[in-house]
Every structure is written in C-alpha cells, then in structure tokens.
Design a protein around this motif. Sequence first.
Motif, short mmCIF file in Angstrom:
data_model
loop_
_atom_site.label_atom_id
_atom_site.label_comp_id
_atom_site.label_asym_id
_atom_site.label_seq_id
_atom_site.Cartn_x
_atom_site.Cartn_y
_atom_site.Cartn_z
N VAL A 1 0.87 -1.66 -0.29
CA VAL A 1 -0.19 0.28 0.18
C VAL A 1 0.73 1.29 0.21
O VAL A 1 1.09 2.11 -0.76
N LEU A 2 2.24 0.99 0.42
CA LEU A 2 3.04 2.05 0.72
C LEU A 2 3.86 2.55 -0.17
O LEU A 2 3.54 3.72 -0.50
N LEU A 3 3.48 1.02 -1.68
CA LEU A 3 4.26 1.76 -2.82
C LEU A 3 3.07 2.34 -3.54
O LEU A 3 3.30 3.29 -3.96
N GLU A 4 1.86 2.30 -3.42
CA GLU A 4 0.77 2.34 -3.96
C GLU A 4 0.63 3.96 -3.88
O GLU A 4 1.04 4.78 -4.56
N LYS A 5 0.88 4.48 -2.60
CA LYS A 5 1.05 5.81 -2.36
C LYS A 5 2.60 6.76 -2.45
O LYS A 5 2.60 7.89 -2.72
N TYR A 6 3.24 6.30 -2.55
CA TYR A 6 4.78 6.60 -2.65
C TYR A 6 4.81 6.72 -4.59
O TYR A 6 4.78 8.09 -5.03
N ASN A 7 4.30 5.50 -5.27
CA ASN A 7 4.16 6.29 -6.94
C ASN A 7 3.00 7.96 -6.99
O ASN A 7 3.48 8.06 -7.79
N ASN A 8 1.72 7.46 -6.53
CA ASN A 8 1.27 8.15 -6.32
C ASN A 8 1.82 10.19 -5.95
O ASN A 8 1.21 10.91 -6.82
N SER A 9 2.54 10.26 -4.87
CA SER A 9 2.95 11.20 -4.42
C SER A 9 3.83 11.49 -5.54
O SER A 9 4.68 13.01 -6.01
N GLN A 10 5.36 10.59 -5.93
CA GLN A 10 5.58 10.81 -7.01
C GLN A 10 4.75 12.09 -8.49
O GLN A 10 5.35 12.59 -9.03
N LEU A 11 4.29 10.92 -8.82
CA LEU A 11 3.77 12.03 -9.83
C LEU A 11 2.34 12.96 -9.30
O LEU A 11 2.53 13.87 -10.63
N LEU A 12 2.15 13.12 -8.46
CA LEU A 12 1.63 14.65 -7.89
C LEU A 12 2.71 15.52 -7.12
O LEU A 12 2.66 16.62 -6.92
N HIS A 13 4.43 15.14 -7.31
CA HIS A 13 5.62 15.36 -6.97
C HIS A 13 5.02 16.11 -5.19
O HIS A 13 5.53 17.12 -5.12
N ASN A 14 4.71 15.23 -4.76
CA ASN A 14 4.36 15.71 -3.13
C ASN A 14 5.71 14.79 -2.64
O ASN A 14 4.89 13.19 -2.07
N GLN A 15 6.48 15.79 -2.34
CA GLN A 15 7.78 15.70 -1.80
C GLN A 15 7.46 15.21 -0.53
O GLN A 15 8.11 14.07 0.09
N ARG A 16 7.13 15.71 0.99
CA ARG A 16 5.98 14.69 1.97
C ARG A 16 5.87 14.01 2.16
O ARG A 16 6.81 13.42 3.31
N PHE A 17 4.93 13.40 1.35
CA PHE A 17 4.26 12.18 1.58
C PHE A 17 6.00 10.84 0.67
O PHE A 17 5.69 9.85 1.23
N ILE A 18 6.19 11.74 -0.28
CA ILE A 18 7.30 10.77 -0.53
C ILE A 18 8.67 10.09 0.06
O ILE A 18 8.53 9.26 1.45
#
Length: 202
Positions: free
Chosen positions: A136-153
């Motif tokens: 699940v974390l990998l999915e969030k990580y991938n989405n965060s990369q697409l959204l350029h959300n560095q905090r979530f990354i």
Amino acid sequence: FPYEKMGSLIMTKAIVRENEEIVSFLISKNCEIEKSLPFINFRGKWTPFMSFLKSKGASFTDVILKSGIPLIVEAAKHVNLKNLKKLISEGFELNKEIIEKYKLLSITARAANIDSFLYLMSYKPDLNDGENCFLVLLEKYNNSQLLHNQRFINNCMSIAEILLSKYNVNPNDQSILNYAFSHSLISILELLLRFNANFENH
C-alpha cells in the motif's frame, strides 16, 4: 412526564443533536447520561460538546460506539496524532493490546503518517501484515511522485525502511518487487537492495 421510562431515549436524541440545554434539563430530572454516550457524533477528536458532557459527569473512557469499537480506536483510525494525544490527556487508555487488536499500526502505515506511526511504535506492538502495508505504501509513494508531493514521498520512504528493519518485511516478496519494477520506483528498489533483495528474476 415519565422521565424514568423515557428519559434515556430523549437523552440519546439530545446527545445526537448536541443540545446542551436539553441534556442539562434531563440531568436535573435525574436521567442517566452514560447509556446514551455510545450514540455521540464522534468525528475523531475531542469536541467542546464532549467537554460539556464531561462537566456534567460523563465519562468516555469505557465508551463503545454504536459501530462496536472503543472511542479511542475510532480516534486513532482518523490518523491525527494531535487529536489522539488530546483524548489520551482526557483519560483514554491506549496500549499495545488495543493497537494490535484493531491493527492501528497498520492503519497509520498505510496512511503514510510518519508521526502517528512512530508514536504507535513506541507502544511496541507487533505487526502481522507488513508486506501488505508495504505494498500500500508503494502505491502511495507512486501517486506522490506523480503529484510531486515530497512530504508524502519522504514519509513513505521512512516508514518503508522501518517496516524492513524493525518488522522484518520480506524484501523479496514478489508482489512488492513486481510493483516496484513495473512502476520504476528506483528509490524503493535501492532501499530493497540495501536489505538484500534478489533482483535476479526481474
């Protein structure tokens, strides 16, 4: 008016509607408040209405909500550390057994909330679904990369490393490796490699 027979029902309706005036009136008529507390509109945090009820003698520490779970668990599921600590300061108990029974550590991991995750970790609970959390974390990580959300990354990376180092998540789990490779998650792959992942079949 038959307050002995109807008082509890009216008290419940007053609490649902957060009507302080009616609650106060019913208490003056010796109507019980405790049986109505499970029906409170709890939104994951301590509210002024709860402070009012406490001032009238209500105790929330053993309340089981109509959903069937303790109020402190519902608060933890909202993954807001400030709100959770406020409830604890009001007398609610949180312990290793509660965290494990309701899988609260898993919930915070999946939410990629590093502050809540570290706080719950301090109770030293076990984690039985580490690989699923990691995925699940990998999915969030991938989405965060697409959204350029560095905090979530950053949060995802920190929790992922803890899952590998403290909770013995298998770095060679095929679902994890397949997802990381198929989405070209370079930083995740480098992290897995640090924990002796075998990329031979990928």
